[in-house]
Design a protein around this motif. Structure first.
Motif, PDB file in Angstrom:
ATOM      1  N   THR A  28      68.386  26.869 115.274  1.00  0.00           N
ATOM      2  CA  THR A  28      68.154  26.524 116.681  1.00  0.00           C
ATOM      3  C   THR A  28      68.365  27.749 117.562  1.00  0.00           C
ATOM      4  O   THR A  28      67.544  28.040 118.447  1.00  0.00           O
ATOM      5  CB  THR A  28      69.072  25.379 117.118  1.00  0.00           C
ATOM      6  N   VAL A  29      69.445  28.484 117.331  1.00  0.00           N
ATOM      7  CA  VAL A  29      69.657  29.736 118.063  1.00  0.00           C
ATOM      8  C   VAL A  29      68.436  30.637 117.928  1.00  0.00           C
ATOM      9  O   VAL A  29      67.908  31.173 118.915  1.00  0.00           O
ATOM     10  CB  VAL A  29      70.918  30.464 117.552  1.00  0.00           C
ATOM     11  N   ALA A  30      67.970  30.827 116.693  1.00  0.00           N
ATOM     12  CA  ALA A  30      66.858  31.740 116.447  1.00  0.00           C
ATOM     13  C   ALA A  30      65.588  31.299 117.158  1.00  0.00           C
ATOM     14  O   ALA A  30      64.875  32.107 117.762  1.00  0.00           O
ATOM     15  CB  ALA A  30      66.618  31.856 114.938  1.00  0.00           C
ATOM     16  N   ARG A  76      57.570  19.921 117.759  1.00  0.00           N
ATOM     17  CA  ARG A  76      57.449  20.770 116.573  1.00  0.00           C
ATOM     18  C   ARG A  76      58.593  20.586 115.582  1.00  0.00           C
ATOM     19  O   ARG A  76      58.393  20.737 114.377  1.00  0.00           O
ATOM     20  CB  ARG A  76      57.376  22.242 116.984  1.00  0.00           C
ATOM     21  N   VAL A  77      59.797  20.295 116.080  1.00  0.00           N
ATOM     22  CA  VAL A  77      60.955  20.346 115.182  1.00  0.00           C
ATOM     23  C   VAL A  77      61.612  18.999 114.922  1.00  0.00           C
ATOM     24  O   VAL A  77      62.454  18.892 114.016  1.00  0.00           O
ATOM     25  CB  VAL A  77      62.024  21.336 115.723  1.00  0.00           C
ATOM     26  N   LEU A 121      62.558  23.443 111.784  1.00  0.00           N
ATOM     27  CA  LEU A 121      63.030  24.617 112.510  1.00  0.00           C
ATOM     28  C   LEU A 121      62.650  25.899 111.776  1.00  0.00           C
ATOM     29  O   LEU A 121      62.250  26.898 112.401  1.00  0.00           O
ATOM     30  CB  LEU A 121      64.549  24.555 112.689  1.00  0.00           C
ATOM     31  N   THR A 122      62.778  25.871 110.450  1.00  0.00           N
ATOM     32  CA  THR A 122      62.396  27.042 109.651  1.00  0.00           C
ATOM     33  C   THR A 122      60.918  27.353 109.824  1.00  0.00           C
ATOM     34  O   THR A 122      60.533  28.507 110.073  1.00  0.00           O
ATOM     35  CB  THR A 122      62.705  26.793 108.165  1.00  0.00           C
ATOM     36  N   ALA A 124      58.888  26.469 112.255  1.00  0.00           N
ATOM     37  CA  ALA A 124      58.579  26.894 113.622  1.00  0.00           C
ATOM     38  C   ALA A 124      58.973  28.347 113.839  1.00  0.00           C
ATOM     39  O   ALA A 124      58.214  29.125 114.446  1.00  0.00           O
ATOM     40  CB  ALA A 124      59.301  25.994 114.626  1.00  0.00           C
ATOM     41  N   TYR A 125      60.139  28.738 113.341  1.00  0.00           N
ATOM     42  CA  TYR A 125      60.608  30.113 113.525  1.00  0.00           C
ATOM     43  C   TYR A 125      59.716  31.117 112.793  1.00  0.00           C
ATOM     44  O   TYR A 125      59.316  32.139 113.352  1.00  0.00           O
ATOM     45  CB  TYR A 125      62.046  30.219 113.026  1.00  0.00           C
ATOM     46  N   LEU A 126      59.363  30.798 111.557  1.00  0.00           N
ATOM     47  CA  LEU A 126      58.512  31.711 110.786  1.00  0.00           C
ATOM     48  C   LEU A 126      57.092  31.743 111.338  1.00  0.00           C
ATOM     49  O   LEU A 126      56.463  32.809 111.398  1.00  0.00           O
ATOM     50  CB  LEU A 126      58.506  31.305 109.317  1.00  0.00           C
ATOM     51  N   ASP A 127      56.574  30.600 111.764  1.00  0.00           N
ATOM     52  CA  ASP A 127      55.228  30.563 112.351  1.00  0.00           C
ATOM     53  C   ASP A 127      55.142  31.408 113.621  1.00  0.00           C
ATOM     54  O   ASP A 127      54.071  31.943 113.954  1.00  0.00           O
ATOM     55  CB  ASP A 127      54.813  29.121 112.669  1.00  0.00           C
ATOM     56  N   ASP A 128      56.277  31.525 114.330  1.00  0.00           N
ATOM     57  CA  ASP A 128      56.305  32.321 115.551  1.00  0.00           C
ATOM     58  C   ASP A 128      56.642  33.790 115.284  1.00  0.00           C
ATOM     59  O   ASP A 128      56.903  34.554 116.219  1.00  0.00           O
ATOM     60  CB  ASP A 128      57.316  31.740 116.536  1.00  0.00           C
TER      61      ASP A 128
END
Length: 404
Positions: A28-30, A76-77, A121-122, A124-128
């Motif tokens: 979530t922080v990331a 998304r999450v 969350l994983t 979403a972070y990697l896609d971004d």
């Protein structure tokens, strides 16, 4: 890569924030930092497969859903099952429905198992375009009170790496590296053992219509949905019980008795474990440029579903504070991070402790005796009959009781 005595001899990488741990808090922080245009690197000691399957809590409270929504991330999450806000309390077989509707407008809580949230969350972070490094071993923190802390680790193949940063987010849980990196006496620990054990069971069996908490003289039990045909069950047990003491037959017999449901359908049990209910708070939640987030700073009894939600709250407060510092050169929120988070931590600790004691003491009187049992029954009666008490309970369940 040149090395000398196991240390790096080339210049380290550089980023704004190093996030240690890829659970709900760290991811979530990331994600929030990425949404703010702030670069970060996430280090996780486990493999991606292990993290994605880790079974934990399952309710994202209303406050947290609205937090994700405010960042444009809710769709998304947040997977899982929509939660209608109805909780069933079954007392000696008599059903009572309690609502967490506090009259506020906006998205409501979701029944979203931790592994589903982590997976989304994983992704979403990697896609971004996020930088997430699994199997990071031997993580160590250095120069936390300086302007540029250093985080060292080894990759899966043993290669040593080093990263300098402006801030470190310690999101690696109660047994992680972050908190142990602090010098003795830097934090004060407040701990409490509730003297209660739970057996937790995951089974391929039909879920209940509503999350169910049951009180009986045979002990506490609970039944939660975990999917269309999956349920999570909890059974009060001695604190030092071992899962082997609970064969399938004993589990289903105890559930049918305590839930007052002789026809409760059984199913294949896919996981079982026992644990002690405990609470722990570390104060302060920051040291130099290290900020503790989630379980690295506090553990809360699972009653009330506050553990993961406290982690999500910490993550939101930290990400906004870093954004203020980087974008506006304003460190006010960073300086007050610990104070602000701990106010909510203690509020939720008190609620969880109250609910733990109420639902356990109102049933089996063996441990504390009939006086405490009658006190707990009086608290239950007030909750189930007083509109004012019901509104206070709803406020605490939604997480909307403190100023945001």
């Amino acid at each position: 890569m040149a090395e000398k005595a196991g240390e790096l001899t080339e210049a380290p990488e550089s980023t704004t924030v190093v996030v240690i741990g890829a659970g709900p808090a760290g991811l979530t922080v990331a994600n929030l930092l990425r949404r703010s245009g702030i670069d970060c690197i996430v280090l996780e000691r486990r493999s991606r497969e292990y993290v994605a399957q880790r079974q934990r809590a399952g309710i994202v409270e209303t406050r947290a859903v609205r937090m994700f929504d405010s960042w444009g991330l809710a769709d998304r999450v947040l997977g899982g099952i929509p939660y209608d806000g109805i909780l069933e309390l079954r007392v000696d077989g008599e059903s009572h429905l309690v609502s967490d509707d506090d009259g506020s407008e906006g998205p409501r809580a979701r029944l979203c198992p931790q592994q589903v949230l982590v997976q989304k969350l994983t992704a979403a972070y990697l896609d971004d375009g996020g930088d997430l490094r699994f199997e990071a071993a031997d993580v160590s923190l250095h120069d936390l009170t300086g302007d540029r802390p250093t985080v060292r680790y080894r990759t899966a193949d043993g290669t040593p790496r080093s990263i300098t940063c402006a801030f470190v987010a310690g999101c690696d849980g109660d047994h992680g590296t972050s908190r142990t990196a602090l010098p003795a006496g830097a934090l004060t620990a407040y701990s409490h053992d509730h003297g209660i054990g739970w057996l937790t069971v995951l089974a391929d069996a039909p879920p209940p219509a509503h999350p169910l908490l049951a009180v009986s003289r045979d002990g506490f039990a609970a039944h939660f949905p975990r999917g269309p045909q999956t349920s999570r069950y909890y059974l009060q047990c001695p604190p030092d019980d071992h899962p082997d003491a609970w064969p399938d037959t004993r589990i289903w017999d105890a559930l049918r008795t305590r839930l007052a449901d002789p026809a409760l359908p059984a199913g294949p049990i896919t996981d079982r474990e026992t644990f002690r209910l405990r609470s722990l708070v570390h104060d302060p939640m920051q040291y130099g440029r290290l900020y503790l987030v989630g379980d690295a700073a506090h553990i809360v009894s699972p009653m009330g579903g506050k553990g993961m939600n406290l982690a999500l709250y910490d993550a939101d407060v930290f990400a906004r504070a870093v954004r203020d510092s980087v974008r506006d050169h304003d460190d006010t929120a960073l300086r007050s991070y610990s104070q602000r988070c701990l106010r909510r931590v203690w509020n939720d600790q008190e609620f969880s402790h109250w609910l733990t004691r109420t639902l356990h003491d109102a049933g089996d009187a063996t441990a504390l005796g009939p006086f405490h049992r009658n006190l707990a029954r009086a608290r239950l009666d007030r909750l189930l009959t007083s509109p004012t008490a019901g509104r206070a309970f709803a406020e605490l369940m939604t997480g909307l009781d403190l100023a945001q």
